[in-house]
Design a protein around this motif. Structure first.
Motif, PDB file in Angstrom:
ATOM      1  N   ILE A  59     -13.405 -28.548 -67.765  1.00  0.00           N
ATOM      2  CA  ILE A  59     -12.281 -28.347 -68.691  1.00  0.00           C
ATOM      3  C   ILE A  59     -12.596 -27.291 -69.744  1.00  0.00           C
ATOM      4  O   ILE A  59     -11.684 -26.713 -70.352  1.00  0.00           O
ATOM      5  CB  ILE A  59     -11.887 -29.686 -69.360  1.00  0.00           C
ATOM      6  CG1 ILE A  59     -10.458 -29.609 -69.908  1.00  0.00           C
ATOM      7  CG2 ILE A  59     -12.881 -30.077 -70.446  1.00  0.00           C
ATOM      8  CD1 ILE A  59      -9.913 -30.942 -70.364  1.00  0.00           C
ATOM      9  N   THR A  60     -13.876 -26.997 -69.950  1.00  0.00           N
ATOM     10  CA  THR A  60     -14.259 -25.967 -70.929  1.00  0.00           C
ATOM     11  C   THR A  60     -14.520 -24.609 -70.283  1.00  0.00           C
ATOM     12  O   THR A  60     -14.777 -23.632 -70.978  1.00  0.00           O
ATOM     13  CB  THR A  60     -15.527 -26.399 -71.699  1.00  0.00           C
ATOM     14  OG1 THR A  60     -16.628 -26.517 -70.789  1.00  0.00           O
ATOM     15  CG2 THR A  60     -15.309 -27.737 -72.395  1.00  0.00           C
ATOM     16  N   ASP A  61     -14.450 -24.541 -68.938  1.00  0.00           N
ATOM     17  CA  ASP A  61     -14.681 -23.266 -68.251  1.00  0.00           C
ATOM     18  C   ASP A  61     -13.564 -22.270 -68.578  1.00  0.00           C
ATOM     19  O   ASP A  61     -12.407 -22.667 -68.767  1.00  0.00           O
ATOM     20  CB  ASP A  61     -14.693 -23.467 -66.731  1.00  0.00           C
ATOM     21  CG  ASP A  61     -15.986 -24.085 -66.230  1.00  0.00           C
ATOM     22  OD1 ASP A  61     -16.984 -24.066 -66.966  1.00  0.00           O
ATOM     23  OD2 ASP A  61     -15.985 -24.586 -65.080  1.00  0.00           O
ATOM     24  N   PRO A  62     -13.874 -20.977 -68.607  1.00  0.00           N
ATOM     25  CA  PRO A  62     -12.789 -19.983 -68.660  1.00  0.00           C
ATOM     26  C   PRO A  62     -11.993 -20.006 -67.370  1.00  0.00           C
ATOM     27  O   PRO A  62     -12.451 -20.536 -66.350  1.00  0.00           O
ATOM     28  CB  PRO A  62     -13.549 -18.655 -68.830  1.00  0.00           C
ATOM     29  CG  PRO A  62     -14.902 -18.918 -68.253  1.00  0.00           C
ATOM     30  CD  PRO A  62     -15.208 -20.358 -68.545  1.00  0.00           C
ATOM     31  N   ASP A  63     -10.795 -19.450 -67.418  1.00  0.00           N
ATOM     32  CA  ASP A  63      -9.962 -19.378 -66.217  1.00  0.00           C
ATOM     33  C   ASP A  63     -10.731 -18.677 -65.101  1.00  0.00           C
ATOM     34  O   ASP A  63     -11.243 -17.566 -65.283  1.00  0.00           O
ATOM     35  CB  ASP A  63      -8.671 -18.622 -66.530  1.00  0.00           C
ATOM     36  CG  ASP A  63      -7.790 -18.488 -65.310  1.00  0.00           C
ATOM     37  OD1 ASP A  63      -7.145 -19.473 -64.949  1.00  0.00           O
ATOM     38  OD2 ASP A  63      -7.757 -17.381 -64.733  1.00  0.00           O
ATOM     39  N   SER A  64     -10.810 -19.318 -63.943  1.00  0.00           N
ATOM     40  CA  SER A  64     -11.635 -18.790 -62.852  1.00  0.00           C
ATOM     41  C   SER A  64     -11.126 -17.462 -62.318  1.00  0.00           C
ATOM     42  O   SER A  64     -11.918 -16.587 -61.955  1.00  0.00           O
ATOM     43  CB  SER A  64     -11.717 -19.813 -61.711  1.00  0.00           C
ATOM     44  OG  SER A  64     -12.540 -20.894 -62.070  1.00  0.00           O
ATOM     45  N   VAL A  65      -9.804 -17.288 -62.246  1.00  0.00           N
ATOM     46  CA  VAL A  65      -9.250 -16.030 -61.735  1.00  0.00           C
ATOM     47  C   VAL A  65      -9.542 -14.897 -62.710  1.00  0.00           C
ATOM     48  O   VAL A  65      -9.976 -13.805 -62.317  1.00  0.00           O
ATOM     49  CB  VAL A  65      -7.741 -16.164 -61.491  1.00  0.00           C
ATOM     50  CG1 VAL A  65      -7.129 -14.822 -61.132  1.00  0.00           C
ATOM     51  CG2 VAL A  65      -7.480 -17.178 -60.370  1.00  0.00           C
ATOM     52  N   THR A  66      -9.317 -15.149 -64.004  1.00  0.00           N
ATOM     53  CA  THR A  66      -9.577 -14.124 -65.006  1.00  0.00           C
ATOM     54  C   THR A  66     -11.049 -13.767 -65.065  1.00  0.00           C
ATOM     55  O   THR A  66     -11.425 -12.593 -65.159  1.00  0.00           O
ATOM     56  CB  THR A  66      -9.091 -14.590 -66.381  1.00  0.00           C
ATOM     57  OG1 THR A  66      -7.698 -14.900 -66.309  1.00  0.00           O
ATOM     58  CG2 THR A  66      -9.330 -13.515 -67.439  1.00  0.00           C
ATOM     59  N   ALA A  67     -11.903 -14.803 -65.007  1.00  0.00           N
ATOM     60  CA  ALA A  67     -13.348 -14.579 -65.117  1.00  0.00           C
ATOM     61  C   ALA A  67     -13.984 -14.192 -63.787  1.00  0.00           C
ATOM     62  O   ALA A  67     -15.148 -13.789 -63.756  1.00  0.00           O
ATOM     63  CB  ALA A  67     -14.018 -15.840 -65.660  1.00  0.00           C
ATOM     64  N   ASN A  68     -13.226 -14.331 -62.675  1.00  0.00           N
ATOM     65  CA  ASN A  68     -13.770 -14.082 -61.341  1.00  0.00           C
ATOM     66  C   ASN A  68     -15.048 -14.889 -61.125  1.00  0.00           C
ATOM     67  O   ASN A  68     -16.065 -14.388 -60.656  1.00  0.00           O
ATOM     68  CB  ASN A  68     -14.043 -12.597 -61.128  1.00  0.00           C
ATOM     69  CG  ASN A  68     -14.265 -12.267 -59.652  1.00  0.00           C
ATOM     70  OD1 ASN A  68     -13.921 -13.040 -58.773  1.00  0.00           O
ATOM     71  ND2 ASN A  68     -14.864 -11.113 -59.390  1.00  0.00           N
ATOM     72  N   SER A  69     -14.971 -16.181 -61.484  1.00  0.00           N
ATOM     73  CA  SER A  69     -16.136 -17.061 -61.398  1.00  0.00           C
ATOM     74  C   SER A  69     -15.677 -18.463 -61.034  1.00  0.00           C
ATOM     75  O   SER A  69     -14.656 -18.941 -61.548  1.00  0.00           O
ATOM     76  CB  SER A  69     -16.884 -17.087 -62.731  1.00  0.00           C
ATOM     77  OG  SER A  69     -17.860 -18.120 -62.744  1.00  0.00           O
ATOM     78  N   ILE A  70     -16.447 -19.143 -60.181  1.00  0.00           N
ATOM     79  CA  ILE A  70     -16.074 -20.498 -59.805  1.00  0.00           C
ATOM     80  C   ILE A  70     -16.383 -21.500 -60.909  1.00  0.00           C
ATOM     81  O   ILE A  70     -15.873 -22.620 -60.897  1.00  0.00           O
ATOM     82  CB  ILE A  70     -16.754 -20.933 -58.485  1.00  0.00           C
ATOM     83  CG1 ILE A  70     -18.281 -20.905 -58.616  1.00  0.00           C
ATOM     84  CG2 ILE A  70     -16.266 -20.075 -57.336  1.00  0.00           C
ATOM     85  CD1 ILE A  70     -19.008 -21.430 -57.372  1.00  0.00           C
ATOM     86  N   GLY A  71     -17.199 -21.128 -61.873  1.00  0.00           N
ATOM     87  CA  GLY A  71     -17.474 -22.018 -62.988  1.00  0.00           C
ATOM     88  C   GLY A  71     -18.238 -23.261 -62.565  1.00  0.00           C
ATOM     89  O   GLY A  71     -19.080 -23.231 -61.665  1.00  0.00           O
ATOM     90  N   SER A  72     -17.920 -24.404 -63.178  1.00  0.00           N
ATOM     91  CA  SER A  72     -18.645 -25.652 -62.937  1.00  0.00           C
ATOM     92  C   SER A  72     -18.253 -26.246 -61.588  1.00  0.00           C
ATOM     93  O   SER A  72     -17.074 -26.305 -61.239  1.00  0.00           O
ATOM     94  CB  SER A  72     -18.347 -26.658 -64.051  1.00  0.00           C
ATOM     95  OG  SER A  72     -18.720 -26.140 -65.306  1.00  0.00           O
ATOM     96  N   THR A  73     -19.246 -26.681 -60.834  1.00  0.00           N
ATOM     97  CA  THR A  73     -19.010 -27.252 -59.504  1.00  0.00           C
ATOM     98  C   THR A  73     -19.879 -28.485 -59.311  1.00  0.00           C
ATOM     99  O   THR A  73     -20.759 -28.780 -60.110  1.00  0.00           O
ATOM    100  CB  THR A  73     -19.340 -26.232 -58.398  1.00  0.00           C
ATOM    101  OG1 THR A  73     -20.731 -25.871 -58.499  1.00  0.00           O
ATOM    102  CG2 THR A  73     -18.475 -24.984 -58.520  1.00  0.00           C
TER     103      THR A  73
END
Length: 248
Positions: A59-73
């Motif tokens: 919930i604290t990750d940046p938007d994945s599309v904007t950041a081009n990152s999958i973030g927390s998994t």
């Protein structure tokens, strides 16, 4: 069949877990696993703990599309009914765990999606939406200095036309030269390198005396900038606008 999500593990699945979600006609699909099984109370607690930990990070990750990152998994490994096995796949929960008590057990379910493939689909969808929005007629190109630009609008216009004025008798007379000045309003996209080159060309050109017939720049407002995604690669794109007149 067995599976593990982080530190949670079980071999009590009651459903085939592996499948795909999305638009198969466009290839916009990602692997998903719909998990169902009978768990002990301790196993249920472990599954909920894994979900809560992931959720509080996600919930604290940046938007994945904007950041081009999958973030927390969460790390997902397992095997299914004749569908092979998978090891340490980085996943998102696409549906949170839910359960109903069945005697001494819990009938639990959850859904995970391959985060890397899901992000690839989201980026491609954004790219296709952008392409559809920019389905413009082919207007050709124009070269300014050493930069060739693809036009977004028709560029040619006219200015400095004679002005009709009424006499006291109510008849028109014309003031001004009986000719028009040819103008161009160039609006186009440019990357960072081309934008810097255009600025340098503009500064150099306006500092020199033009000859008759030359196209002389008269305005170069600050451009707008946006982030674009092409084949999963992010870049900054500028929309530039340059006004010119043909010297008479």
């Amino acid at each position: 069949m067995s599976l593990s999500i982080g530190d949670f593990s079980t071999n009590s699945l009651t459903a085939q877990p592996l499948g795909y979600d999305g638009d198969s006609r466009e290839g916009l699909t990602s692997r998903r696993w719909r998990i169902a099984g009978l768990l002990t109370a301790a196993e249920w607690d472990d599954l909920i703990s894994e979900y809560d930990t992931w959720r509080n990070l996600r919930i604290t990750d940046p938007d994945s599309v904007t950041a081009n990152s999958i973030g927390s998994t969460v790390s997902f490994s397992g095997s299914g009914f004749g569908s092979g096995s998978w090891t340490s796949v980085a996943c998102w929960f696409s549906s949170p765990p839910s359960a109903e008590q069945v005697g001494a057990y819990v009938s639990a379910s959850a859904e995970l999606v391959d985060a890397t493939q899901a992000l690839q689909v989201l980026l491609r969808q954004k790219e296709k939406q952008k392409q559809a929005a920019e389905d413009l007629p082919a207007l050709g190109t124009i070269t300014l200095g050493s930069v060739t630009l693809t036009l977004l609008d028709p560029p040619d216009g006219r200015s400095d036309v004679p002005t009709p004025t009424l006499t006291a008798a109510g008849r028109h007379y014309l003031s001004g030269t009986l000719a028009a000045t040819k103008t161009r309003r160039v609006r186009a996209h440019a990357d960072g390198t081309d934008y810097a080159t255009l600025r340098s060309w503009f500064d150099t050109t306006v500092a020199a005396t033009p000859a008759v017939g030359d196209w002389y720049p008269t305005a170069f407002p600050e451009p707008t900038a946006e982030v674009t995604v092409t084949d999963g690669v992010k870049a900054t794109r500028y929309t530039v606008e340059i006004s010119l007149v043909q010297i008479r």
